[in-house]
Design an enzyme around this catalytic site. Structure first.
Site, PDB file in Angstrom:
ATOM      1  N   ILE A  41      -4.237  -5.585  13.976  1.00 30.56           N
ATOM      2  CA  ILE A  41      -5.375  -6.486  14.192  1.00 30.56           C
ATOM      3  C   ILE A  41      -5.811  -7.172  12.902  1.00 30.56           C
ATOM      4  O   ILE A  41      -6.899  -7.726  12.833  1.00 30.56           O
ATOM      5  CB  ILE A  41      -6.558  -5.722  14.806  1.00 30.56           C
ATOM      6  CG1 ILE A  41      -6.937  -4.516  13.936  1.00 30.56           C
ATOM      7  CG2 ILE A  41      -6.227  -5.277  16.225  1.00 30.56           C
ATOM      8  CD1 ILE A  41      -8.212  -3.833  14.365  1.00 30.56           C
ATOM      9  N   GLY A  42      -4.951  -7.135  11.895  1.00 30.79           N
ATOM     10  CA  GLY A  42      -5.270  -7.813  10.648  1.00 30.79           C
ATOM     11  C   GLY A  42      -5.273  -6.883   9.450  1.00 30.79           C
ATOM     12  O   GLY A  42      -4.998  -5.681   9.567  1.00 30.79           O
TER      13      GLY A  42
ATOM     14  N   HIS B 106      23.672 -35.090  12.061  1.00 28.11           N
ATOM     15  CA  HIS B 106      23.800 -34.877  13.508  1.00 28.11           C
ATOM     16  C   HIS B 106      25.116 -34.172  13.799  1.00 28.11           C
ATOM     17  O   HIS B 106      26.128 -34.498  13.190  1.00 28.11           O
ATOM     18  CB  HIS B 106      23.765 -36.227  14.235  1.00 28.11           C
ATOM     19  CG  HIS B 106      24.045 -36.122  15.700  1.00 28.11           C
ATOM     20  ND1 HIS B 106      23.075 -35.769  16.615  1.00 28.11           N
ATOM     21  CD2 HIS B 106      25.195 -36.308  16.415  1.00 28.11           C
ATOM     22  CE1 HIS B 106      23.613 -35.751  17.828  1.00 28.11           C
ATOM     23  NE2 HIS B 106      24.904 -36.075  17.725  1.00 28.11           N
TER      24      HIS B 106
ATOM     25  N   GLU C 235      -4.536  -8.651  23.546  1.00 25.97           N
ATOM     26  CA  GLU C 235      -5.094  -9.643  22.621  1.00 25.97           C
ATOM     27  C   GLU C 235      -6.432 -10.127  23.171  1.00 25.97           C
ATOM     28  O   GLU C 235      -6.536 -10.502  24.338  1.00 25.97           O
ATOM     29  CB  GLU C 235      -4.116 -10.821  22.470  1.00 25.97           C
ATOM     30  CG  GLU C 235      -4.674 -12.047  21.781  1.00 25.97           C
ATOM     31  CD  GLU C 235      -5.201 -11.773  20.382  1.00 25.97           C
ATOM     32  OE1 GLU C 235      -6.369 -12.145  20.119  1.00 25.97           O
ATOM     33  OE2 GLU C 235      -4.464 -11.188  19.563  1.00 25.97           O
TER      34      GLU C 235
ATOM     35  N   ILE D 123       0.928 -12.356  14.358  1.00 25.22           N
ATOM     36  CA  ILE D 123       2.302 -12.403  13.874  1.00 25.22           C
ATOM     37  C   ILE D 123       2.907 -11.013  13.718  1.00 25.22           C
ATOM     38  O   ILE D 123       4.007 -10.737  14.218  1.00 25.22           O
ATOM     39  CB  ILE D 123       2.359 -13.191  12.546  1.00 25.22           C
ATOM     40  CG1 ILE D 123       2.063 -14.674  12.812  1.00 25.22           C
ATOM     41  CG2 ILE D 123       3.724 -13.029  11.877  1.00 25.22           C
ATOM     42  CD1 ILE D 123       1.955 -15.528  11.568  1.00 25.22           C
TER      43      ILE D 123
ATOM     44  N   GLY E 129       5.955  -4.373  -3.891  1.00 26.08           N
ATOM     45  CA  GLY E 129       4.725  -4.195  -3.133  1.00 26.08           C
ATOM     46  C   GLY E 129       4.957  -3.989  -1.648  1.00 26.08           C
ATOM     47  O   GLY E 129       6.029  -3.552  -1.212  1.00 26.08           O
TER      48      GLY E 129
ATOM     49  N   VAL F 149      -9.442  -3.374  23.485  1.00 28.70           N
ATOM     50  CA  VAL F 149      -9.416  -1.919  23.581  1.00 28.70           C
ATOM     51  C   VAL F 149     -10.818  -1.390  23.308  1.00 28.70           C
ATOM     52  O   VAL F 149     -11.473  -1.793  22.343  1.00 28.70           O
ATOM     53  CB  VAL F 149      -8.404  -1.332  22.578  1.00 28.70           C
ATOM     54  CG1 VAL F 149      -8.514   0.190  22.517  1.00 28.70           C
ATOM     55  CG2 VAL F 149      -6.990  -1.750  22.952  1.00 28.70           C
TER      56      VAL F 149
END
EC number: 1.8.1.4
Length: 475
Positions: A271-272, A445, A205, A185, A43, A238
């Site tokens: 923008i998504g 550590h 943004e 993202i 996909g 924009v």
């Protein structure tokens, strides 16, 4: 003449959600067909999304790390970019993974049908492929048809200099000046790649911070690192885009908007995404699709049509591959007769930028909005030996605890490979761990990973690697 196939289960879409569902169905003994528009399985994620972007981000990271070594006495010459070879590297990664999926489909006897599938009835899907039409008759269906980038009506998307994420990942050229529309993202990952390859980057943004879903304190660390690399235009949007022979001219309004239309060599619209629910003729199967294109499901991933299930981006936010994979497993198992449910406490999110911004469970803004009595414990990487030695001491690990039960309800990490450190926090939330459980778990550590344990020690008041605000006062 159409070819006809019958199957117990048909899966529409072969992204991570779809192929996971199909393979699980096959493993449970069900005769399974999977329909995919691409010539390979995987996909958007494998072909034009998650995987190629990570291949390019790897290249970008190596370039930036090589530059940073100058301060430590290791000097390289200016990198020379062979864009064709970079593209071949990306394609090699894709081919290796999609080839592996093809092999697993064959091994499991999953019948792969390539083409665009649409419902023609409650038990039939017609697939329009290169070799003609195929009609698949099924007992059960799993819709995993994914999503596509949002397009805005005032943008001339037909111009090849106007990109969506798929175009950006094709890596046809490195524009001199690139505008990223959207500080989420996808946009920031592509900004990272193209900046390292030589583009001058502007990011616009509309909100007052990048990665709006994340907490401001985490994003602040990221913004500080990249403010000299990208031109950030926050609280700006924009308003017009005009394609001319010498470039794309963009007009903006808002806090950081330039007075005149700005010229760019390319514009990435990030923008998504919008779900593909309205592209499937779902009404012919009786499926209910909402006005945005989402298909509503219950916790067993069942739609309003009892023998049709839906998973992945098409059922709602967050649109993340790892969510879809688990939904796919549930749908397959329910079809096979198991009483399983999709009911996760948390779903992790990661921006694979440099530094990475990763979070899981409640964010601080969500905890506030829900009126939770919470406490935050943070461990700055400036106190981490491994972070200092690895030149990434600007990172931070944050845990959010329920103040009454001391259980961890959320966590976030900003820093190099921060996403790789998120797993322990997610597991801790799912298992109902409290701060003591995490603090008393011995972490190796020196590692970046130990910052999770040290953040829990901050909450517990047992921290010795930082000044202890909860230490008993001496008389």
């Amino acid at each position: 003449m159409s070819k006809e196939i019958k199957a117990q289960v048909v899966v529409l879409g072969a992204g991570p959600a779809g192929y996971s569902a199909a393979f699980r169905c096959a493993d449970l003994g069900l005769d399974t067909v999977i329909i995919e528009r691409y010539n390979t399985l995987g996909g958007v994620c494998l072909n034009v999304g998650c995987i190629p972007s990570k291949a390019l981000l790897h290249v970008a990271k190596v370039i930036e790390e090589a530059k940073a070594l100058t301060e430590h006495g290791i000097v390289f010459g200016e990198p020379k970019t062979d864009i064709d070879k970079v593209r071949l590297w990306k394609e090699k990664v894709i081919n290796q993974l999609t080839g592996g999926l093809a092999g697993m489909a064959k091994m499991r006897k999953v019948n792969v049908v390539n083409g665009y599938g649409k419902f023609t009835g409650p038990n039939t899907i017609e697939v329009d492929g290169e070799e003609g039409k195929t009609v698949v008759t099924f007992d059960n269906a799993i819709v995993a048809a994914g999503s596509r980038p949002i397009k805005l009506p005032f943008i001339p998307h037909e111009d090849p200099r106007i990109w969506d994420s798929t175009d950006a990942l094709e890596l046809k050229e490195v524009p001199g000046k690139l505008l990223i529309m959207g500080g989420g993202i996808i946009g920031l990952e592509m900004a990272t790649v193209y900046h390292s390859l030589g583009s001058k980057i502007d990011v616009v943004e509309m909100f007052d911070q990048l990665i709006p879903a994340a907490d401001k304190d985490m994003v602040k660390v990221y913004t500080k690192r990249i403010k000299d690399k990208f031109n950030l235009m926050l609280e700006t949007k924009v308003t017009a885009v005009e394609a001319k022979e010498d470039g794309i001219y963009v007009s903006m309004e808002g806090k950081s908007a330039p007075a005149q239309a700005e010229r760019y060599d390319a514009v990435l619209v990030a923008i998504g995404r919008v779900p593909n629910g309205k592209l499937l003729d779902a009404e012919k199967a009786g499926l209910e699709v909402d006005e945005r294109g989402f298909i509503r499901v219950d916790k067993q991933m069942r739609t309003n049509v009892p023998h049709i299930f839906a998973i992945g981006d098409i059922v709602g936010q967050p649109m993340l591959a790892h969510k879809g994979v688990h939904e796919g497993h549930v749908a397959a198992e329910v079809i096979s007769g198991k009483k399983h449910y999709f009911d996760p406490k948390v779903i992790p999110s990661i921006a694979y930028t440099e530094p990475e911004v990763a979070w899981v469970g409640k964010t601080e803004k969500e905890a506030k909005a829900e009126g939770i009595n919470y406490e935050v414990a943070t461990f700055p990487w400036a106190a981490s030996g491994r972070a200092i030695a690895s030149d990434c001491a600007d990172g931070m690990t944050k845990l959010i605890f329920d103040k009454e039960t001391h259980r961890v309800i959320g966590g976030a990490i900003v820093g190099t490979n921060g996403g790789e450190l998120l797993g322990e926090i997610g597991l801790a939330i799912e298992m109902g761990c409290d701060a003591e459980d995490i603090a008393l778990t011995i972490h190796a550590h020196p590692t970046l990973h130990e910052s999770v344990g040290l953040a829990a020690e901050v909450f517990e008041g047992t921290i010795t690697d930082l000044p202890n605000a909860k230490a008993k006062k001496k008389k």
